[in-house]
Design a protein around this motif. Sequence first.
Motif, PDB file in Angstrom:
ATOM      1  N   PRO A  46       2.529   3.941  -4.113  1.00 15.79           N
ATOM      2  CA  PRO A  46       2.697   5.294  -3.579  1.00 15.79           C
ATOM      3  C   PRO A  46       3.992   5.355  -2.767  1.00 15.79           C
ATOM      4  CG  PRO A  46       0.508   4.416  -3.091  1.00 15.79           C
ATOM      5  CD  PRO A  46       1.335   3.270  -3.584  1.00 15.79           C
ATOM      6  N   LEU A  60      -1.255   9.541  -5.956  1.00 17.75           N
ATOM      7  CA  LEU A  60       0.196   9.367  -6.059  1.00 17.75           C
ATOM      8  C   LEU A  60       0.545   8.281  -7.067  1.00 17.75           C
ATOM      9  CD1 LEU A  60       1.327   9.667  -2.326  1.00 17.75           C
ATOM     10  CD2 LEU A  60       1.629  11.346  -4.154  1.00 17.75           C
ATOM     11  N   ARG A  61      -0.234   7.209  -7.105  1.00 15.27           N
ATOM     12  CA  ARG A  61       0.012   6.153  -8.100  1.00 15.27           C
ATOM     13  C   ARG A  61      -0.074   6.732  -9.510  1.00 15.27           C
ATOM     14  NH1 ARG A  61      -3.562   3.074  -4.742  1.00 15.27           N
ATOM     15  NH2 ARG A  61      -2.392   1.505  -3.541  1.00 15.27           N
ATOM     16  N   PRO A  92      -7.084   6.375   0.944  1.00 14.02           N
ATOM     17  CA  PRO A  92      -6.971   5.672  -0.341  1.00 14.02           C
ATOM     18  C   PRO A  92      -6.980   6.617  -1.545  1.00 14.02           C
ATOM     19  CG  PRO A  92      -8.618   4.628   1.070  1.00 14.02           C
ATOM     20  CD  PRO A  92      -8.240   5.915   1.725  1.00 14.02           C
ATOM     21  N   ASP A 149       0.817  -1.212   0.000  1.00 14.59           N
ATOM     22  CA  ASP A 149       0.000   0.000   0.000  1.00 14.59           C
ATOM     23  C   ASP A 149       0.849   1.260   0.000  1.00 14.59           C
ATOM     24  OD1 ASP A 149      -2.666  -1.263   0.291  1.00 14.59           O
ATOM     25  OD2 ASP A 149      -1.845  -1.939   2.201  1.00 14.59           O
ATOM     26  N   LEU A 150       2.079   1.132   0.507  1.00 15.84           N
ATOM     27  CA  LEU A 150       2.949   2.294   0.619  1.00 15.84           C
ATOM     28  C   LEU A 150       4.391   1.816   0.613  1.00 15.84           C
ATOM     29  CD1 LEU A 150       3.170   5.393   1.202  1.00 15.84           C
ATOM     30  CD2 LEU A 150       3.204   4.804   3.642  1.00 15.84           C
ATOM     31  N   ARG A 205      -5.741   9.670  -1.756  1.00 17.66           N
ATOM     32  CA  ARG A 205      -4.424  10.281  -1.929  1.00 17.66           C
ATOM     33  C   ARG A 205      -3.433   9.270  -2.479  1.00 17.66           C
ATOM     34  NH1 ARG A 205      -1.099  14.028  -3.630  1.00 17.66           N
ATOM     35  NH2 ARG A 205       0.781  14.281  -2.343  1.00 17.66           N
ATOM     36  N   ARG A 206      -3.505   8.027  -2.027  1.00 18.57           N
ATOM     37  CA  ARG A 206      -2.604   7.008  -2.561  1.00 18.57           C
ATOM     38  C   ARG A 206      -2.882   6.779  -4.042  1.00 18.57           C
ATOM     39  NH1 ARG A 206      -4.230   3.957   1.859  1.00 18.57           N
ATOM     40  NH2 ARG A 206      -4.846   2.222   0.500  1.00 18.57           N
ATOM     41  N   LEU A 251      -1.300   8.563   5.022  1.00 21.03           N
ATOM     42  CA  LEU A 251      -1.425   7.967   3.696  1.00 21.03           C
ATOM     43  C   LEU A 251      -2.144   6.621   3.742  1.00 21.03           C
ATOM     44  CD1 LEU A 251       2.074   8.912   2.245  1.00 21.03           C
ATOM     45  CD2 LEU A 251      -0.139   9.679   1.373  1.00 21.03           C
ATOM     46  N   LEU A 252      -1.838   5.800   4.737  1.00 22.09           N
ATOM     47  CA  LEU A 252      -2.516   4.507   4.841  1.00 22.09           C
ATOM     48  C   LEU A 252      -4.022   4.682   5.057  1.00 22.09           C
ATOM     49  CD1 LEU A 252       0.045   2.475   7.002  1.00 22.09           C
ATOM     50  CD2 LEU A 252      -0.435   2.188   4.556  1.00 22.09           C
TER      51      LEU A 252
END
Length: 394
Positions: free
Chosen positions: A296, A343-344, A337, A271-272, A339-340, A333-334
């Motif tokens: 991300p 970033l992806r 979702p 996830d990160l 925002r992640r 961030l975790l």
Amino acid sequence: MRIGIVCPYSWDVPGGVQFHIRDLAEHLIALGHEVSVLAPADDETPLPRYVVSAGRAVPVPYNGSVARLNFGFLSAARVRRWLHDGTFDVIHIHEPASPSLGLLTCWAAQGPIVATFHTSNPRSRAMIAAYPILQAALEKISARIAVSEYARRTLVEHLGGDAVVIPNGVDVDFFAGAEPRPEWGTPAAERDTGGTIGFIGRIDEPRKGLPVLMRALPSILRARPDARLLVAGRGDEEEAVAALPAGMRERVEFLGMVSDEDKARLLRSVDLYVAPNTGGESFGIILVEAMSAGAPVLGSDLDAFVQVLDRGAAGEIFANEDAEALAGAAVRLLGDPARRAELRERGSAHVRRFDWSTVGADILAVYETVTDGAASVATDDRPGLRQRFGLARS
């Protein structure tokens, strides 16, 4: 074109420079060029057909780490034989200022030489002290490449001259197309209370930053008790978790050394991805690999990392060595979702500039410049040509 590439570090000990040279060689071979790589290697190391062993390397402290280098009379003889047998159109030396095969090749080679500088160290006393020894060899270099603006700055400040900046390359599609492994992902039932964090690097090398991440982990787990950390890399696993409360150690899973395929699958699964490196980085290839895989990225604010992450547009940044800042950003961030996903998307678009289709073409342009008649290049007065490629004066 017949191309000879010199790797300064032992082929059997994985590292960013070795990976870059391997991928460059295979990219050039796929384009139809003849490539030979000279590298230190232990006798039992299986080598690709394009790699020639220069013999066993020895560990040497270098740039805040321990590099396995090869230097001496036997190495010099192997360099001369490799040059004689190769009859190369161009020699491409990596890290020519290190006490390794690159410097030996500079002394022995004739004809066009291209050098790539990977090191970013603004206060290298060793490089300053060694300059009188290096000067005669470095003057033979026809063109200079730096993998980042910070590597270029180190070169200019310590050795003089200039270089064109060409970043390390990545096979973006290889990482983007990897299949995630379900056991490395986050179960649906734990998405609101957990999350999977990835780290790849040498466990027992402090500058890779795992101790900083371990200091941040208790705060992360207090906020998200089902979170876990996957660590890929060699080193003392028990020592790495020794400072964690006993009940939290089970939230860290060590994967050991992983293959290129599993590295890509790991980066596709988490996830990160956290890069807590504390210094000595001139580029940050793992960041590009993570973004290529769609992970991300949260990285420390090293100058090179900030540049690779497009100043925070393609990945988030935290204050170097600040474990609480790392923990706060990771928890946020975790739990976000959207925002992640943003970033992806931004990271996947940003990394295309690092793909070998672009990086390889830029390196070939340097080769062609220095091989299209060294004499004519040396006297060419076209504006910007000498400055762009850091050309040596005759």
